[in-house]
Motif scaffolding. Structure first.
Motif, PDB file in Angstrom:
ATOM      1  N   HIS A   1      31.480 -47.196  -8.834  1.00  0.00           N
ATOM      2  CA  HIS A   1      31.372 -48.030 -10.076  1.00  0.00           C
ATOM      3  C   HIS A   1      29.742 -48.668  -9.971  1.00  0.00           C
ATOM      4  O   HIS A   1      29.227 -48.686 -11.168  1.00  0.00           O
TER       5      HIS A   1
ATOM      6  N   ALA B   1      30.857 -34.829  -9.370  1.00  0.00           N
ATOM      7  CA  ALA B   1      32.069 -35.011 -10.262  1.00  0.00           C
ATOM      8  C   ALA B   1      31.690 -37.125 -10.400  1.00  0.00           C
ATOM      9  O   ALA B   1      32.317 -37.329  -9.192  1.00  0.00           O
ATOM     10  N   GLN B   2      31.772 -37.929 -11.092  1.00  0.00           N
ATOM     11  CA  GLN B   2      31.680 -38.917 -10.716  1.00  0.00           C
ATOM     12  C   GLN B   2      33.536 -38.891 -11.195  1.00  0.00           C
ATOM     13  O   GLN B   2      33.313 -39.558 -12.497  1.00  0.00           O
ATOM     14  N   HIS B   3      34.368 -40.504 -10.596  1.00  0.00           N
ATOM     15  CA  HIS B   3      35.548 -40.731 -11.349  1.00  0.00           C
ATOM     16  C   HIS B   3      35.683 -42.116 -10.578  1.00  0.00           C
ATOM     17  O   HIS B   3      35.643 -41.749  -9.089  1.00  0.00           O
ATOM     18  N   PRO B   4      36.641 -43.373 -11.244  1.00  0.00           N
ATOM     19  CA  PRO B   4      35.899 -42.558 -12.264  1.00  0.00           C
ATOM     20  C   PRO B   4      35.340 -42.824 -13.162  1.00  0.00           C
ATOM     21  O   PRO B   4      33.781 -43.229 -12.915  1.00  0.00           O
ATOM     22  N   PRO B   5      34.755 -42.340 -14.765  1.00  0.00           N
ATOM     23  CA  PRO B   5      33.581 -42.037 -15.175  1.00  0.00           C
ATOM     24  C   PRO B   5      32.489 -43.359 -15.257  1.00  0.00           C
ATOM     25  O   PRO B   5      33.496 -44.123 -15.740  1.00  0.00           O
TER      26      PRO B   5
ATOM     27  N   TYR C   1      25.867 -38.670  -5.040  1.00  0.00           N
ATOM     28  CA  TYR C   1      27.278 -39.399  -5.681  1.00  0.00           C
ATOM     29  C   TYR C   1      25.958 -40.322  -6.589  1.00  0.00           C
ATOM     30  O   TYR C   1      26.075 -39.487  -8.477  1.00  0.00           O
TER      31      TYR C   1
END
Length: 422
Positions: A160, A284-288, A329
């Motif tokens: 986050h 890709a970033q998870h969670p956004p 990331y």
């Protein structure tokens, strides 16, 4: 023609494998024996182009008093994005093979084109502040597995927040500066109390440094376009780390003396504009991420990175890591957005370290901590030596470059040799 045009050629002969073609033009600060005052130049092939000499000759006009005759690039960076772009375009124009202004002025050419082997390269900027991030998911996972929980190596906040800490601007040094092994408090798991001694677990960290060329006011937050426009360029960065000092001190407030003793950067700042053709989307970033960290476009770079290690007895260095900046990331723009999100003022000359750049493969680990599993699986070197961590006399060199259609936009190298503790 745009300075990034791949068809551009310089009247200065440039080897095809050079880091410094006309499409690059990285900025640095240099001096010579005949002119010991440091001044600003750009690298072109095996030469430094003296921008102060060009300005004195009237070929390079920039607002401000003698900004190129200074020992740091901060004054030039403060002039802003439009000046950066226009100046780079003008330097490119002067170096073109079909432009006679500099090419046919033999006297000025002799003054302004200094062979690199005759130049002493200095720290290219006055570092206003240094913040080091922790933005490689692979690196954070590797370290988390070593120190905490192999099943869940990332702390809950890592996905986050671009995690970072404020480092020491006072110990940022240029490539070639010897690195003295530090002392600090050490405590091994089986010891009852700490002791003060020299570090035995000295490490390197493969990073990219972001050079901030424009400031922001206290209390001001940034948008993605604003953050991007504040980034002047990038350097190679080695954030030397004393892992045994770090291990004892980092809970609860993070690294301090384990990192404060030295950070090395390359002498050349590659501009963000020169790297523009190599922008790529990051993982890709998870969670956004939260809205203030959302990115509308790609902010990573396809930038190859290598680490070489050479012991005092090795005849040649060995490559011990080969990875890529595109794996990060959290992007440099996101790091800057987060840094300013509380209203923290940013200054011209701030330096942001990316954090160790590691990739998904075993040969892509950007620190000896990861490569040697915290010393448990020492790295085998040519000639029979092995390393869990760095020993006195070891030299570490980082290199980085982007490449496309035979054009290489490189950083040169950042090198440091470990010296015995005092």
């Amino acid at each position: 023609m745009h300075p990034n045009d791949l068809s551009l050629r310089s009247f200065v002969a440039v080897d095809p494998r050079s880091d410094f073609p006309i499409q690059n033009l990285p900025y640095g600060v240099f001096s010579t024996a005949s002119q010991p005052a440091p001044r600003i130049g750009v690298a072109i092939g095996e030469y430094v182009l003296d921008l102060a000499a060009l300005a004195s000759a009237g070929l390079l006009e920039v607002a401000g008093d003698n900004v190129f005759a200074q020992g740091a690039i901060n004054g030039f960076m403060a002039l802003g994005l439009q000046t950066w772009s226009a100046t780079r375009a003008r330097i490119s124009e002067l170096l073109r093979h079909d432009n006679a202004e500099l090419r046919d002025d033999a006297a000025l050419r002799a003054r302004a084109l200094v062979p690199l082997h005759e130049a002493t390269l200095h720290l290219p900027l006055t570092v206003a502040g240094f913040t080091d991030f922790y933005s490689s998911k692979e690196h954070a996972s590797n370290v988390g597995a070593l120190f905490r929980d192999n099943a869940d190596p990332l702390l809950p906040n890592w996905l986050h927040i671009p995690i970072g800490y404020n480092g020491r601007a006072s110990t940022v040094v240029v490539s070639g500066t010897a690195i003295r092994r530090p002392h600090g408090q050490l405590k091994e798991p089986g010891e009852a109390a700490p002791r003060f001694a020299q570090s035995l677990r000295l490490d390197f960290e493969l990073e990219i440094g972001v050079v901030i060329g424009q400031g922001s006011a206290i209390g001001e937050r940034l948008t993605e376009p604003q953050a991007e426009a504040m980034i002047f360029g990038f350097v190679l960065l080695n954030d030397w780390s004393a892992r045994d000092i770090q291990q004892w001190e980092y809970v609860p407030l993070g690294p301090f003396q384990g990192k404060a003793f030295a950070t090395s950067i390359s002498p050349w700042i590659v501009t963000r504009e020169a790297l523009e053709p190599f922008r790529v989307a990051g993982p890709a970033q998870h969670p956004p991420p939260l809205d203030y960290l959302a990115q509308a476009g790609p902010n990573n770079y396809d930038l190859a990175l290598e680490v070489e290690l050479r012991s005092a007895t090795m005849p040649a260095p060995a490559t011990i890591c080969a990875t890529n900046f595109k794996f990060m990331y959290w992007s440099s723009v996101q790091q800057l957005l987060h840094h300013a999100s509380s209203g923290c003022a940013m200054n011209v000359g701030d330096l942001l370290g990316s954090g160790t750049v590691s990739g998904p493969g075993p040969g892509q680990r950007g620190s000896l901590l990861e490569i040697s599993a915290n010393g448990a699986a020492p790295l085998a070197l040519p000639g029979g030596e092995s390393r869990g961590f760095l020993e006195d006399g070891d030299s570490v060199s980082l290199r980085g470059w982007c490449e496309r259609d035979g054009i290489r936009i490189g950083f040169g190298a950042v090198e440091g040799t470990v010296r015995a503790a005092k």
